[in-house]
Design a protein around this motif. Structure first.
Motif, PDB file in Angstrom:
ATOM      1  N   GLN A  53       0.818  -1.213   0.000  1.00 15.23           N
ATOM      2  CA  GLN A  53       0.000   0.000   0.000  1.00 15.23           C
ATOM      3  C   GLN A  53       0.855   1.267   0.000  1.00 15.23           C
ATOM      4  N   LEU A  54       1.998   1.204   0.687  1.00 13.42           N
ATOM      5  CA  LEU A  54       2.904   2.359   0.765  1.00 13.42           C
ATOM      6  C   LEU A  54       3.877   2.419  -0.401  1.00 13.42           C
ATOM      7  N   LYS A  55       3.827   1.382  -1.270  1.00 12.85           N
ATOM      8  CA  LYS A  55       4.753   1.274  -2.405  1.00 12.85           C
ATOM      9  C   LYS A  55       6.211   1.266  -1.935  1.00 12.85           C
ATOM     10  N   GLN A  56       6.481   0.413  -0.958  1.00 14.07           N
ATOM     11  CA  GLN A  56       7.845   0.287  -0.454  1.00 14.07           C
ATOM     12  C   GLN A  56       8.670  -0.652  -1.329  1.00 14.07           C
ATOM     13  N   ASN A  57       9.966  -0.415  -1.322  1.00 11.38           N
ATOM     14  CA  ASN A  57      10.900  -1.201  -2.128  1.00 11.38           C
ATOM     15  C   ASN A  57      11.332  -2.423  -1.311  1.00 11.38           C
ATOM     16  N   LEU A  58      10.389  -3.335  -1.109  1.00 11.83           N
ATOM     17  CA  LEU A  58      10.614  -4.476  -0.230  1.00 11.83           C
ATOM     18  C   LEU A  58      10.169  -5.754  -0.931  1.00 11.83           C
ATOM     19  N   VAL A  59      10.951  -6.808  -0.754  1.00 17.11           N
ATOM     20  CA  VAL A  59      10.611  -8.107  -1.316  1.00 17.11           C
ATOM     21  C   VAL A  59      10.699  -9.160  -0.216  1.00 17.11           C
ATOM     22  N   GLY A  60       9.718 -10.057  -0.164  1.00 14.55           N
ATOM     23  CA  GLY A  60       9.704 -11.104   0.834  1.00 14.55           C
ATOM     24  C   GLY A  60      10.368 -12.372   0.334  1.00 14.55           C
ATOM     25  N   ILE A  61      11.017 -13.084   1.245  1.00 18.66           N
ATOM     26  CA  ILE A  61      11.630 -14.380   0.954  1.00 18.66           C
ATOM     27  C   ILE A  61      11.063 -15.392   1.950  1.00 18.66           C
ATOM     28  N   GLY A  62      10.386 -16.416   1.435  1.00 15.20           N
ATOM     29  CA  GLY A  62       9.774 -17.410   2.311  1.00 15.20           C
ATOM     30  C   GLY A  62       9.876 -18.805   1.719  1.00 15.20           C
ATOM     31  N   MET A  63       9.057 -19.710   2.224  1.00 12.62           N
ATOM     32  CA  MET A  63       9.120 -21.125   1.843  1.00 12.62           C
ATOM     33  C   MET A  63       7.748 -21.590   1.344  1.00 12.62           C
ATOM     34  N   LEU A  64       7.764 -22.447   0.332  1.00 15.69           N
ATOM     35  CA  LEU A  64       6.535 -22.989  -0.220  1.00 15.69           C
ATOM     36  C   LEU A  64       6.296 -24.365   0.407  1.00 15.69           C
ATOM     37  N   TRP A  65       5.506 -24.390   1.466  1.00 17.55           N
ATOM     38  CA  TRP A  65       5.286 -25.620   2.226  1.00 17.55           C
ATOM     39  C   TRP A  65       4.258 -26.498   1.526  1.00 17.55           C
ATOM     40  N   LYS A  66       4.673 -27.697   1.105  1.00 13.05           N
ATOM     41  CA  LYS A  66       3.803 -28.585   0.327  1.00 13.05           C
ATOM     42  C   LYS A  66       2.549 -28.974   1.097  1.00 13.05           C
ATOM     43  N   TYR A  67       2.679 -29.220   2.394  1.00 16.69           N
ATOM     44  CA  TYR A  67       1.536 -29.615   3.213  1.00 16.69           C
ATOM     45  C   TYR A  67       1.119 -28.507   4.176  1.00 16.69           C
ATOM     46  N   GLY A  68       1.646 -27.304   3.952  1.00 21.54           N
ATOM     47  CA  GLY A  68       1.328 -26.193   4.837  1.00 21.54           C
ATOM     48  C   GLY A  68       1.832 -26.437   6.245  1.00 21.54           C
ATOM     49  N   TYR A  69       1.095 -25.937   7.211  1.00 19.20           N
ATOM     50  CA  TYR A  69       1.381 -26.217   8.625  1.00 19.20           C
ATOM     51  C   TYR A  69       0.700 -27.540   8.946  1.00 19.20           C
ATOM     52  N   TYR A  70      -0.614 -27.531   8.994  1.00 18.30           N
ATOM     53  CA  TYR A  70      -1.436 -28.736   8.944  1.00 18.30           C
ATOM     54  C   TYR A  70      -2.886 -28.301   8.883  1.00 18.30           C
ATOM     55  N   ASP A  71      -3.745 -29.207   8.456  1.00 19.75           N
ATOM     56  CA  ASP A  71      -5.179 -28.959   8.460  1.00 19.75           C
ATOM     57  C   ASP A  71      -5.735 -29.520   9.764  1.00 19.75           C
ATOM     58  N   GLN A  72      -6.406 -28.663  10.509  1.00 20.03           N
ATOM     59  CA  GLN A  72      -6.893 -29.050  11.829  1.00 20.03           C
ATOM     60  C   GLN A  72      -8.276 -29.682  11.682  1.00 20.03           C
ATOM     61  N   GLY A  73      -8.293 -31.022  11.707  1.00 19.99           N
ATOM     62  CA  GLY A  73      -9.548 -31.736  11.567  1.00 19.99           C
ATOM     63  C   GLY A  73      -9.992 -32.362  12.869  1.00 19.99           C
ATOM     64  N   ARG A  74     -10.935 -33.298  12.765  1.00 18.04           N
ATOM     65  CA  ARG A  74     -11.470 -33.985  13.941  1.00 18.04           C
ATOM     66  C   ARG A  74     -11.509 -35.492  13.678  1.00 18.04           C
ATOM     67  N   ASP A  75     -11.367 -36.255  14.752  1.00 14.92           N
ATOM     68  CA  ASP A  75     -11.494 -37.706  14.635  1.00 14.92           C
ATOM     69  C   ASP A  75     -12.960 -38.108  14.843  1.00 14.92           C
ATOM     70  N   THR A  76     -13.213 -39.387  14.994  1.00 15.90           N
ATOM     71  CA  THR A  76     -14.593 -39.862  15.079  1.00 15.90           C
ATOM     72  C   THR A  76     -15.332 -39.383  16.320  1.00 15.90           C
ATOM     73  N   LYS A  77     -14.576 -38.976  17.353  1.00 16.18           N
ATOM     74  CA  LYS A  77     -15.199 -38.459  18.575  1.00 16.18           C
ATOM     75  C   LYS A  77     -15.174 -36.929  18.647  1.00 16.18           C
ATOM     76  N   ALA A  78     -14.850 -36.310  17.508  1.00 17.62           N
ATOM     77  CA  ALA A  78     -14.810 -34.846  17.390  1.00 17.62           C
ATOM     78  C   ALA A  78     -13.633 -34.219  18.127  1.00 17.62           C
ATOM     79  N   PHE A  79     -12.646 -35.026  18.527  1.00 19.22           N
ATOM     80  CA  PHE A  79     -11.420 -34.479  19.081  1.00 19.22           C
ATOM     81  C   PHE A  79     -10.488 -34.057  17.941  1.00 19.22           C
ATOM     82  N   MET A  80      -9.516 -33.202  18.272  1.00 20.03           N
ATOM     83  CA  MET A  80      -8.633 -32.653  17.245  1.00 20.03           C
ATOM     84  C   MET A  80      -7.748 -33.726  16.612  1.00 20.03           C
ATOM     85  N   GLN A  81      -7.585 -33.601  15.296  1.00 22.09           N
ATOM     86  CA  GLN A  81      -6.726 -34.523  14.555  1.00 22.09           C
ATOM     87  C   GLN A  81      -5.955 -33.739  13.499  1.00 22.09           C
ATOM     88  N   PRO A  82      -4.611 -33.728  13.563  1.00 22.83           N
ATOM     89  CA  PRO A  82      -3.839 -33.055  12.515  1.00 22.83           C
ATOM     90  C   PRO A  82      -3.896 -33.854  11.213  1.00 22.83           C
TER      91      PRO A  82
END
Length: 551
Positions: A53-82
């Motif tokens: 937005q400020l038009k700054q002369n800045l470039v980011g350097i990061g990583m392309l994570w194939k599986y991301g961090y993780y998807d936060q799902g649930r198991d059969t009892k509705a408890f958390m499952q990565p």
């Protein structure tokens, strides 16, 4: 060959001619780009949005994570499952650049992808991947999981980010005036620069550093022998690293090394600045540590209708819009938990990166009093929790599931999964009270309350991180009185639980139900006070003024 014109879709403003390269292990740019875990990424994402937005002369350097961090799902009892699901991003531009980085003295092929500024309204961001057919399976896995639990993989990730990112800039023909490390993950960058310039002073002229961790144990360190074996020191031997930086011992601390390689560093709140200077004061050769308080990009987080109503003082519109946003959030609650929340009932939200010191279950500590709170028919409440523990943090996952189990029987308590940008926005828009109760001096900044205040959620908070710079108790927020510092952790938790409940029962709930005008005054004052001081344009400007400009 990709050109600078391909990278920047805008001409940098004249006041931001200094070219800065911003290295971060995670960036929260858009819900669809799942390469972040929590606050570090949210901060980096807001920084890049405001830089654009400020038009700054800045470039980011990061990583392309194939599986991301993780998807936060649930198991059969509705408890958390990565869950780990391959992510594909067709909106990234293939730069065509593939080069090699040494890991374990063996070449690992790295490919660079570009998120162009116009895609999501951010400064250009290069993302590095080792998931290439040229690599063996072990090398491919370096960029599979953000914050991989395996020590050697984590080290390899730092090598790819730091050394690989610096190599990429050279191959692009970009010569940054400033290399900015957002946390210590990119520290191998400095060994690449030292090899290039042959002088520690020349490295220091170019490097700045942001530290985010206010306790010694949280600052990453590894055995020198392992780091040398894995090629993190680039072409230097162990004894040369120790001699160069004036270090000793068996463990190499990323943060300490970054402070010695940098010309200047910043903590992420004024309080954190005091703590960081105390933490590292006994070490010779560390750079000056100033404080640049974190911030969030208002244009990204705000609701336009609510924001306009607050600006014009339209109380009726504020009330009606908050109820509409609560209804939207409650659809998610119903979908996930089968519970129908009421938009007329005060709604408390605890949602942030899930870590023990943040005390997600503090409100439950005195169980009898908690039951009284959620059973109160005169002043009814609804409570929502959300957040992501590390996927291999069994203790954190157990706590998350413990809260699910305890909240399950109550129709006015819900635990939501999938805490990413979209859910975070829905929670901030739908919350009446944004609860923040970390153990004192453990929260370096804690930015979620800033974007919550931008959406008419009133902070109920400990005076930690950014909050002391903002808080006027009873005027723009509600406060939880901290326990005396000299007490044990258990005693502090008990006292601060009581202080939290006192604030809710004696101040917050009566005001919400009996004094709407006062409630709206606090809501409006909070939204007014949070900008511009805690808006990311201030942060992006301050980085240029305090950190990037050379003498």
């Amino acid at each position: 060959m990709i050109t600078k014109k391909d990278i920047f879709s805008y001409e940098p403003d004249l006041q931001y001619q200094t070219l800065a390269a911003y290295f971060s292990m995670e960036f929260a740019i858009d819900q669809s780009l799942k390469i972040y875990s929590g606050g570090l990424g949210f901060l980096a994402g807001s920084h890049l949005r405001s830089a654009y937005q400020l038009k700054q002369n800045l470039v980011g350097i990061g990583m392309l994570w194939k599986y991301g961090y993780y998807d936060q799902g649930r198991d059969t009892k509705a408890f958390m499952q990565p869950n780990f699901t391959q992510k594909d991003y067709f909106f990234l531009q293939d730069t065509g650049l593939v080069f090699t980085v040494q890991v374990h003295s063996s070449p690992v092929h790295v490919k660079a992808w570009l998120l162009k500024p116009e895609t999501f309204g951010s400064a250009p961001l290069f993302l590095l991947s080792t998931d290439l057919p040229e690599n063996d399976e072990l090398s491919k896995s370096i960029t599979h999981y953000l914050y991989d639990a395996n020590e050697e993989t984590r080290i390899a990730q730092s090598i790819v980010l730091g050394i690989g990112g610096a190599m990429l800039l050279d191959k692009l023909g970009l010569t940054p005036d400033v290399y900015h490390m957002n946390e210590g993950h990119a520290v191998p960058l400095n060994f690449y620069l030292y090899d290039k310039f042959k002088s520690l002073d020349e490295v220091r002229k170019r490097v700045v550093f942001t530290t985010h961790t206010p306790e010694m144990a949280g600052n990453e360190s590894h055995l020198y022998s392992l780091l040398h074996e894995m090629s993190l020191f680039y072409h230097l031997q162990e004894h040369e690293v120790k001699s160069l930086l004036g270090l000793n011992g068996e463990y190499f601390n990323y943060t300490l090394a970054a402070l010695k390689f940098s010309r200047k560093a910043n903590a992420v709140s004024q309080l954190h600045g005091e703590i960081a200077r105390q933490m590292w004061s006994d070490n010779v050769g560390v750079c000056e540590i100033t404080a640049i308080t974190n911030a969030q990009n208002k244009d990204y987080w705000k609701d336009d209708i609510l924001d306009n109503a607050i600006a014009t003082g339209s109380n009726d519109v504020i009330v009606s819009r908050k109820k509409e946003m609560k209804k939207s959030l409650f659809k998610i609650v119903a979908d996930q938990c089968g519970k129908l929340f009421d938009e007329n009932v005060l709604t408390i939200v605890w949602a942030r990166r899930f870590a023990g010191y943040k005390r997600a279950d503090l409100v439950m500590q005195d169980w009898d009093r908690f039951i009284h709170l959620i059973s109160n028919t005169q002043y009814p409440v609804q409570i929502i929790w959300a957040g992501k523990p590390y996927p291999k943090d069994m203790e954190g996952i157990a706590l998350f599931n413990h809260i699910i189990e305890r909240a399950r029987p109550f129709k006015n308590c819900a635990v939501l999964t999938g805490y990413e940008l979209a859910l975070s926005a829905a929670l901030k828009k739908g919350a009446d009270v944004w609860l923040n109760n970390p153990r004192m001096y453990r929260e370096a900044s804690g930015t979620s309350g800033m974007s919550a205040a931008m959406n008419g959620a009133i902070n109920l908070s400990m005076l930690d991180g950014w909050v002391p710079e903002f808080a006027q108790g009873g005027k723009n927020c509600f406060l939880i009185q901290p326990a005396p510092d000299e007490l044990s952790v258990q005693e502090k938790d008990s006292i601060e639980n009581q202080n939290l409940m006192n604030s809710l029962e004696n101040i917050v709930l009566p005001m919400y139900y009996q004094n709407e005008s006062e409630w709206l005054n606090i809501l409006k004052q909070a939204t007014t006070d949070v900008v511009p001081t805690f808006e990311a344009s201030r942060l992006a400007q301050e980085y240029y003024e305090k950190l990037y400009h050379t003498a």
